[in-house]
Write an enzyme that holds these catalytic residues in place. Structure first.
Site, PDB file in Angstrom:
ATOM      1  N   TYR A 140       0.839  -1.206   0.000  1.00 40.20           N
ATOM      2  CA  TYR A 140       0.000   0.000   0.000  1.00 40.20           C
ATOM      3  C   TYR A 140       0.872   1.253   0.000  1.00 40.20           C
ATOM      4  O   TYR A 140       1.724   1.441   0.867  1.00 40.20           O
ATOM      5  CB  TYR A 140      -0.923  -0.017   1.208  1.00 40.20           C
ATOM      6  CG  TYR A 140      -1.750   1.247   1.353  1.00 40.20           C
ATOM      7  CD1 TYR A 140      -2.479   1.758   0.277  1.00 40.20           C
ATOM      8  CD2 TYR A 140      -1.791   1.931   2.559  1.00 40.20           C
ATOM      9  CE1 TYR A 140      -3.225   2.911   0.408  1.00 40.20           C
ATOM     10  CE2 TYR A 140      -2.536   3.086   2.705  1.00 40.20           C
ATOM     11  CZ  TYR A 140      -3.253   3.576   1.622  1.00 40.20           C
ATOM     12  OH  TYR A 140      -3.982   4.728   1.757  1.00 40.20           O
ATOM     13  N   LYS A 163     -11.955  -0.418   3.955  1.00 37.16           N
ATOM     14  CA  LYS A 163     -12.127  -1.258   2.773  1.00 37.16           C
ATOM     15  C   LYS A 163     -13.184  -2.347   3.004  1.00 37.16           C
ATOM     16  O   LYS A 163     -14.347  -2.050   3.216  1.00 37.16           O
ATOM     17  CB  LYS A 163     -10.777  -1.853   2.381  1.00 37.16           C
ATOM     18  CG  LYS A 163      -9.621  -0.846   2.318  1.00 37.16           C
ATOM     19  CD  LYS A 163      -9.826   0.245   1.303  1.00 37.16           C
ATOM     20  CE  LYS A 163      -8.539   1.024   0.991  1.00 37.16           C
ATOM     21  NZ  LYS A 163      -7.892   1.657   2.135  1.00 37.16           N
TER      22      LYS A 163
END
Length: 353
Positions: free
Chosen positions: A95, A193
């Site tokens: 990420y 998420k």
């Protein structure tokens, strides 16, 4: 809160854990919009809403959860327990927000960052000697590399001065893997998420089994003020209730789309780890990939993921992801009809082939 039978499936425990019991109790823990409870600030002792979410997610991950205001706030709290000058090992493909955070901390002299290839287990084991923190991510964002968590943990734990082992489990979710059972010390999630699942909140969470680590995380949350909002915690818990059915359905669709994408003449490579709701695929170049994004009508061109809606993004166009193949598209699968998604993807791909 409700007693949870360990023999129940994850699907059942996701519904039951953190839920009030008793005839006079509400079905759900209410939102607690309170800055203080009694003589303590909420940032010190938390609220019933946080506690319910933490209980439910901890039940699925096999530890004690601590919620934060965002995923990056979670990373900051994890790092807070380590000395200035600590060595942090991170995967090169991961990420971008996490790598940017650790990169900034290196620039300020807070830490030394060592980057390794995600799938090079030998490099992880070599880097673990002398490291203070291993930050694993599996599958990785956006290339979906799978890291051998168990082997790395086993090797790192044998070291005389072993590092703290953290696994970002955002893509796999606790339904795909439980890193604590594989030897990790801390599991982190961007609950923004899949856990939240509706693209309507920012939240991070860390889960640990060692009481001293849990205390350190919660002390750090209090010190840096990285507390979750009451509404965000409520929404995250509501999203967690449906995570098992959402993730299972999206994963089935992802597997089907991955198979069809592999056969499409416009696609040069498909990256799918064999499970989960994320698929990355490559086109010949950035121009074709950008045109596919523009041509899609059902799949949204957006930077986030894990919601009920499917999203796509060319990650190499984003800051911090220049290492990613220029034609790679990261596809997050939602809950739309699988055939509708394929029609949309196929039409966009055929237009650039």
């Amino acid at each position: 809160m409700a007693d949870v039978n360990e023999q129940w499936s994850a699907r059942t425990r996701a519904i039951v854990a953190g839920r009030p019991t008793g005839r006079e109790q509400p079905m759900n823990v209410p939102i607690a919009p309170a800055s203080m409870l009694g003589l303590a600030y909420a940032r010190e002792d938390g609220t019933p809403t946080w506690a319910a979410f933490e209980e439910a997610l901890g039940e699925l991950e096999g530890g004690t959860a601590t919620a934060f205001s965002s995923g990056i706030a979670t990373a900051s709290a994890v790092l807070d327990a380590h000395r200035v000058g600590a060595t942090v090992v991170v995967p090169r493909d991961s990420y971008a927000g996490t790598r940017a955070y650790f990169g900034h901390e290196q620039e300020t002299g807070r830490v030394k960052v060592v980057s390794v290839e995600p799938t090079d287990t030998g490099a992880w084991i070599e880097a673990a000697a002398g490291a203070d923190l291993l930050w694993l991510e599996s599958p990785t964002n956006p290339s979906l590399h799978v890291v051998d968590i168990r082997k790395i943990c086993e090797a790192a734990r044998r070291l005389p001065d072993r590092p703290t082992i953290v696994v970002d489990n955002t893509f796999a979710t606790p339904l795909g893997q439980q890193p604590l059972s594989l030897g990790a010390d801390i599991v982190v999630h961007s609950a923004t998420k899949f856990i939240g699942g509706h693209s309507d909140l920012l939240l991070g969470v860390a889960v640990a089994t060692d009481p001293s680590r849990v205390k350190a995380l919660r002390d750090a949350r209090t010190r840096i003020g990285a507390t979750p909002g009451a509404l965000e915690a409520f929404l995250a818990l509501r999203g967690l209730r449906t995570l098992p059915v959402r993730f299972a359905e999206a994963s089935r669709t992802a597997a089907m789309l991955a198979r069809r994408l592999e056969e499409h003449p416009a696609v040069t490579r498909v990256r799918y780890p064999g499970s989960g709701a994320m698929v990355s695929f490559e086109l010949a170049d950035a121009d074709r990939a950008d045109k596919v994004c523009e041509a899609l009508r059902l799949v949204r061109h957006a930077t986030s993921l894990g919601g009920v809606e499917s999203t796509v993004e060319r990650r190499a166009a984003r800051p911090g992801d220049a290492h990613v193949a220029s034609g790679l598209l990261r596809l997050s699968i939602g809950l739309e009809d699988p055939e509708d998604l394929w029609v949309d993807l196929n039409r966009a791909l055929c237009a650039v082939n």
